[in-house]
Design an enzyme around this catalytic site. Structure first.
Site, short mmCIF file in Angstrom:
data_model
loop_
_atom_site.label_atom_id
_atom_site.label_comp_id
_atom_site.label_asym_id
_atom_site.label_seq_id
_atom_site.Cartn_x
_atom_site.Cartn_y
_atom_site.Cartn_z
N LEU A 1 -19.99 120.95 -13.24
CA LEU A 1 -18.96 120.00 -12.84
C LEU A 1 -18.28 120.48 -11.57
O LEU A 1 -18.09 121.69 -11.38
CB LEU A 1 -17.93 119.94 -13.98
CG LEU A 1 -16.66 119.15 -13.81
CD1 LEU A 1 -16.96 117.68 -14.03
CD2 LEU A 1 -15.63 119.62 -14.82
N CYS A 2 -17.91 119.56 -10.69
CA CYS A 2 -17.10 119.88 -9.51
C CYS A 2 -16.07 118.75 -9.36
O CYS A 2 -15.86 117.97 -10.28
CB CYS A 2 -17.97 120.05 -8.27
SG CYS A 2 -18.78 118.53 -7.72
N GLN A 3 -15.46 118.66 -8.20
CA GLN A 3 -14.42 117.64 -7.98
C GLN A 3 -14.99 116.22 -8.00
O GLN A 3 -14.47 115.36 -8.66
CB GLN A 3 -13.69 117.91 -6.66
CG GLN A 3 -12.49 117.01 -6.43
CD GLN A 3 -11.35 117.26 -7.39
OE1 GLN A 3 -11.14 118.38 -7.83
NE2 GLN A 3 -10.62 116.22 -7.73
#
Length: 178
Positions: A67-69
């Site tokens: 997951l990232c932004q």
């Protein structure tokens, strides 16, 4: 010639269902100050900048969701894990932003404002200053040129500079994998 491995993607809904399961590991690859500011309960923070060093500490026997932004950096991070021999790895489509749009809960910590929001504040402030004060038009022009360069090159010098500021050095992230 380097072969690029394909990475599976998964929806935030599927991640929410799997989160906390014994066969699942969700890692957030945003940098520690961003993670400390806002994160999903049950995720582990493994910043992209430290991913190669942390690979040995991550479970290869679990389904790993990255997951990232916004779902962009997670593709590269998931690909790095695939290249390191992780067979069950997927990136989360839309990242934390999609998670929030879906109405799923996030936890706010004591971290600093995310770097890109800091860039928007500084660049907007410089543009406003240059537009309001006679003789400082060049400040707005420099800020605009920097934003144009960042958009064209994918490299934001202001973000790099802001990342080195003391308030962005603290790593009081609530949870870290490595």
């Amino acid at each position: 010639m380097k072969i690029t491995l394909a990475v599976a993607s998964v929806s935030v809904g599927a991640v929410r269902e799997a989160l906390g399961g014994p066969d699942t590991q969700v890692i957030d690859v945003r940098e520690s100050p961003e993670y400390a500011y806002e994160f999903i309960e049950g995720t582990a923070n493994v910043p992209s900048s430290l991913l190669n060093q942390a690979i040995g500490t991550l479970p290869k026997n679990k389904q790993v969701f990255v997951l990232c932004q916004a779902g962009i950096s997670s593709v590269d991070a998931a690909r790095t894990l695939k290249e390191a021999g992780f067979e069950r790895v997927s990136h989360v489509e839309g990242g934390l932003e999609a998670w929030k749009r879906a109405g799923f809960p996030v936890r706010r910590g004591r971290g600093t404002i995310p770097i890109m929001r800091q860039v928007q504040i500084v660049a907007g402030g410089l543009a406003l200053l240059g537009g309001l004060i006679p003789g400082l038009w060049w400040v707005a022009a420099v800020a605009g040129a920097g934003l144009l360069f960042a958009g064209l090159s994918g490299t934001c010098m202001m973000a790099g500079l802001l990342a080195r500021m003391p308030w962005n050095k603290s790593s009081d992230a609530p949870r870290s994998c490595c």
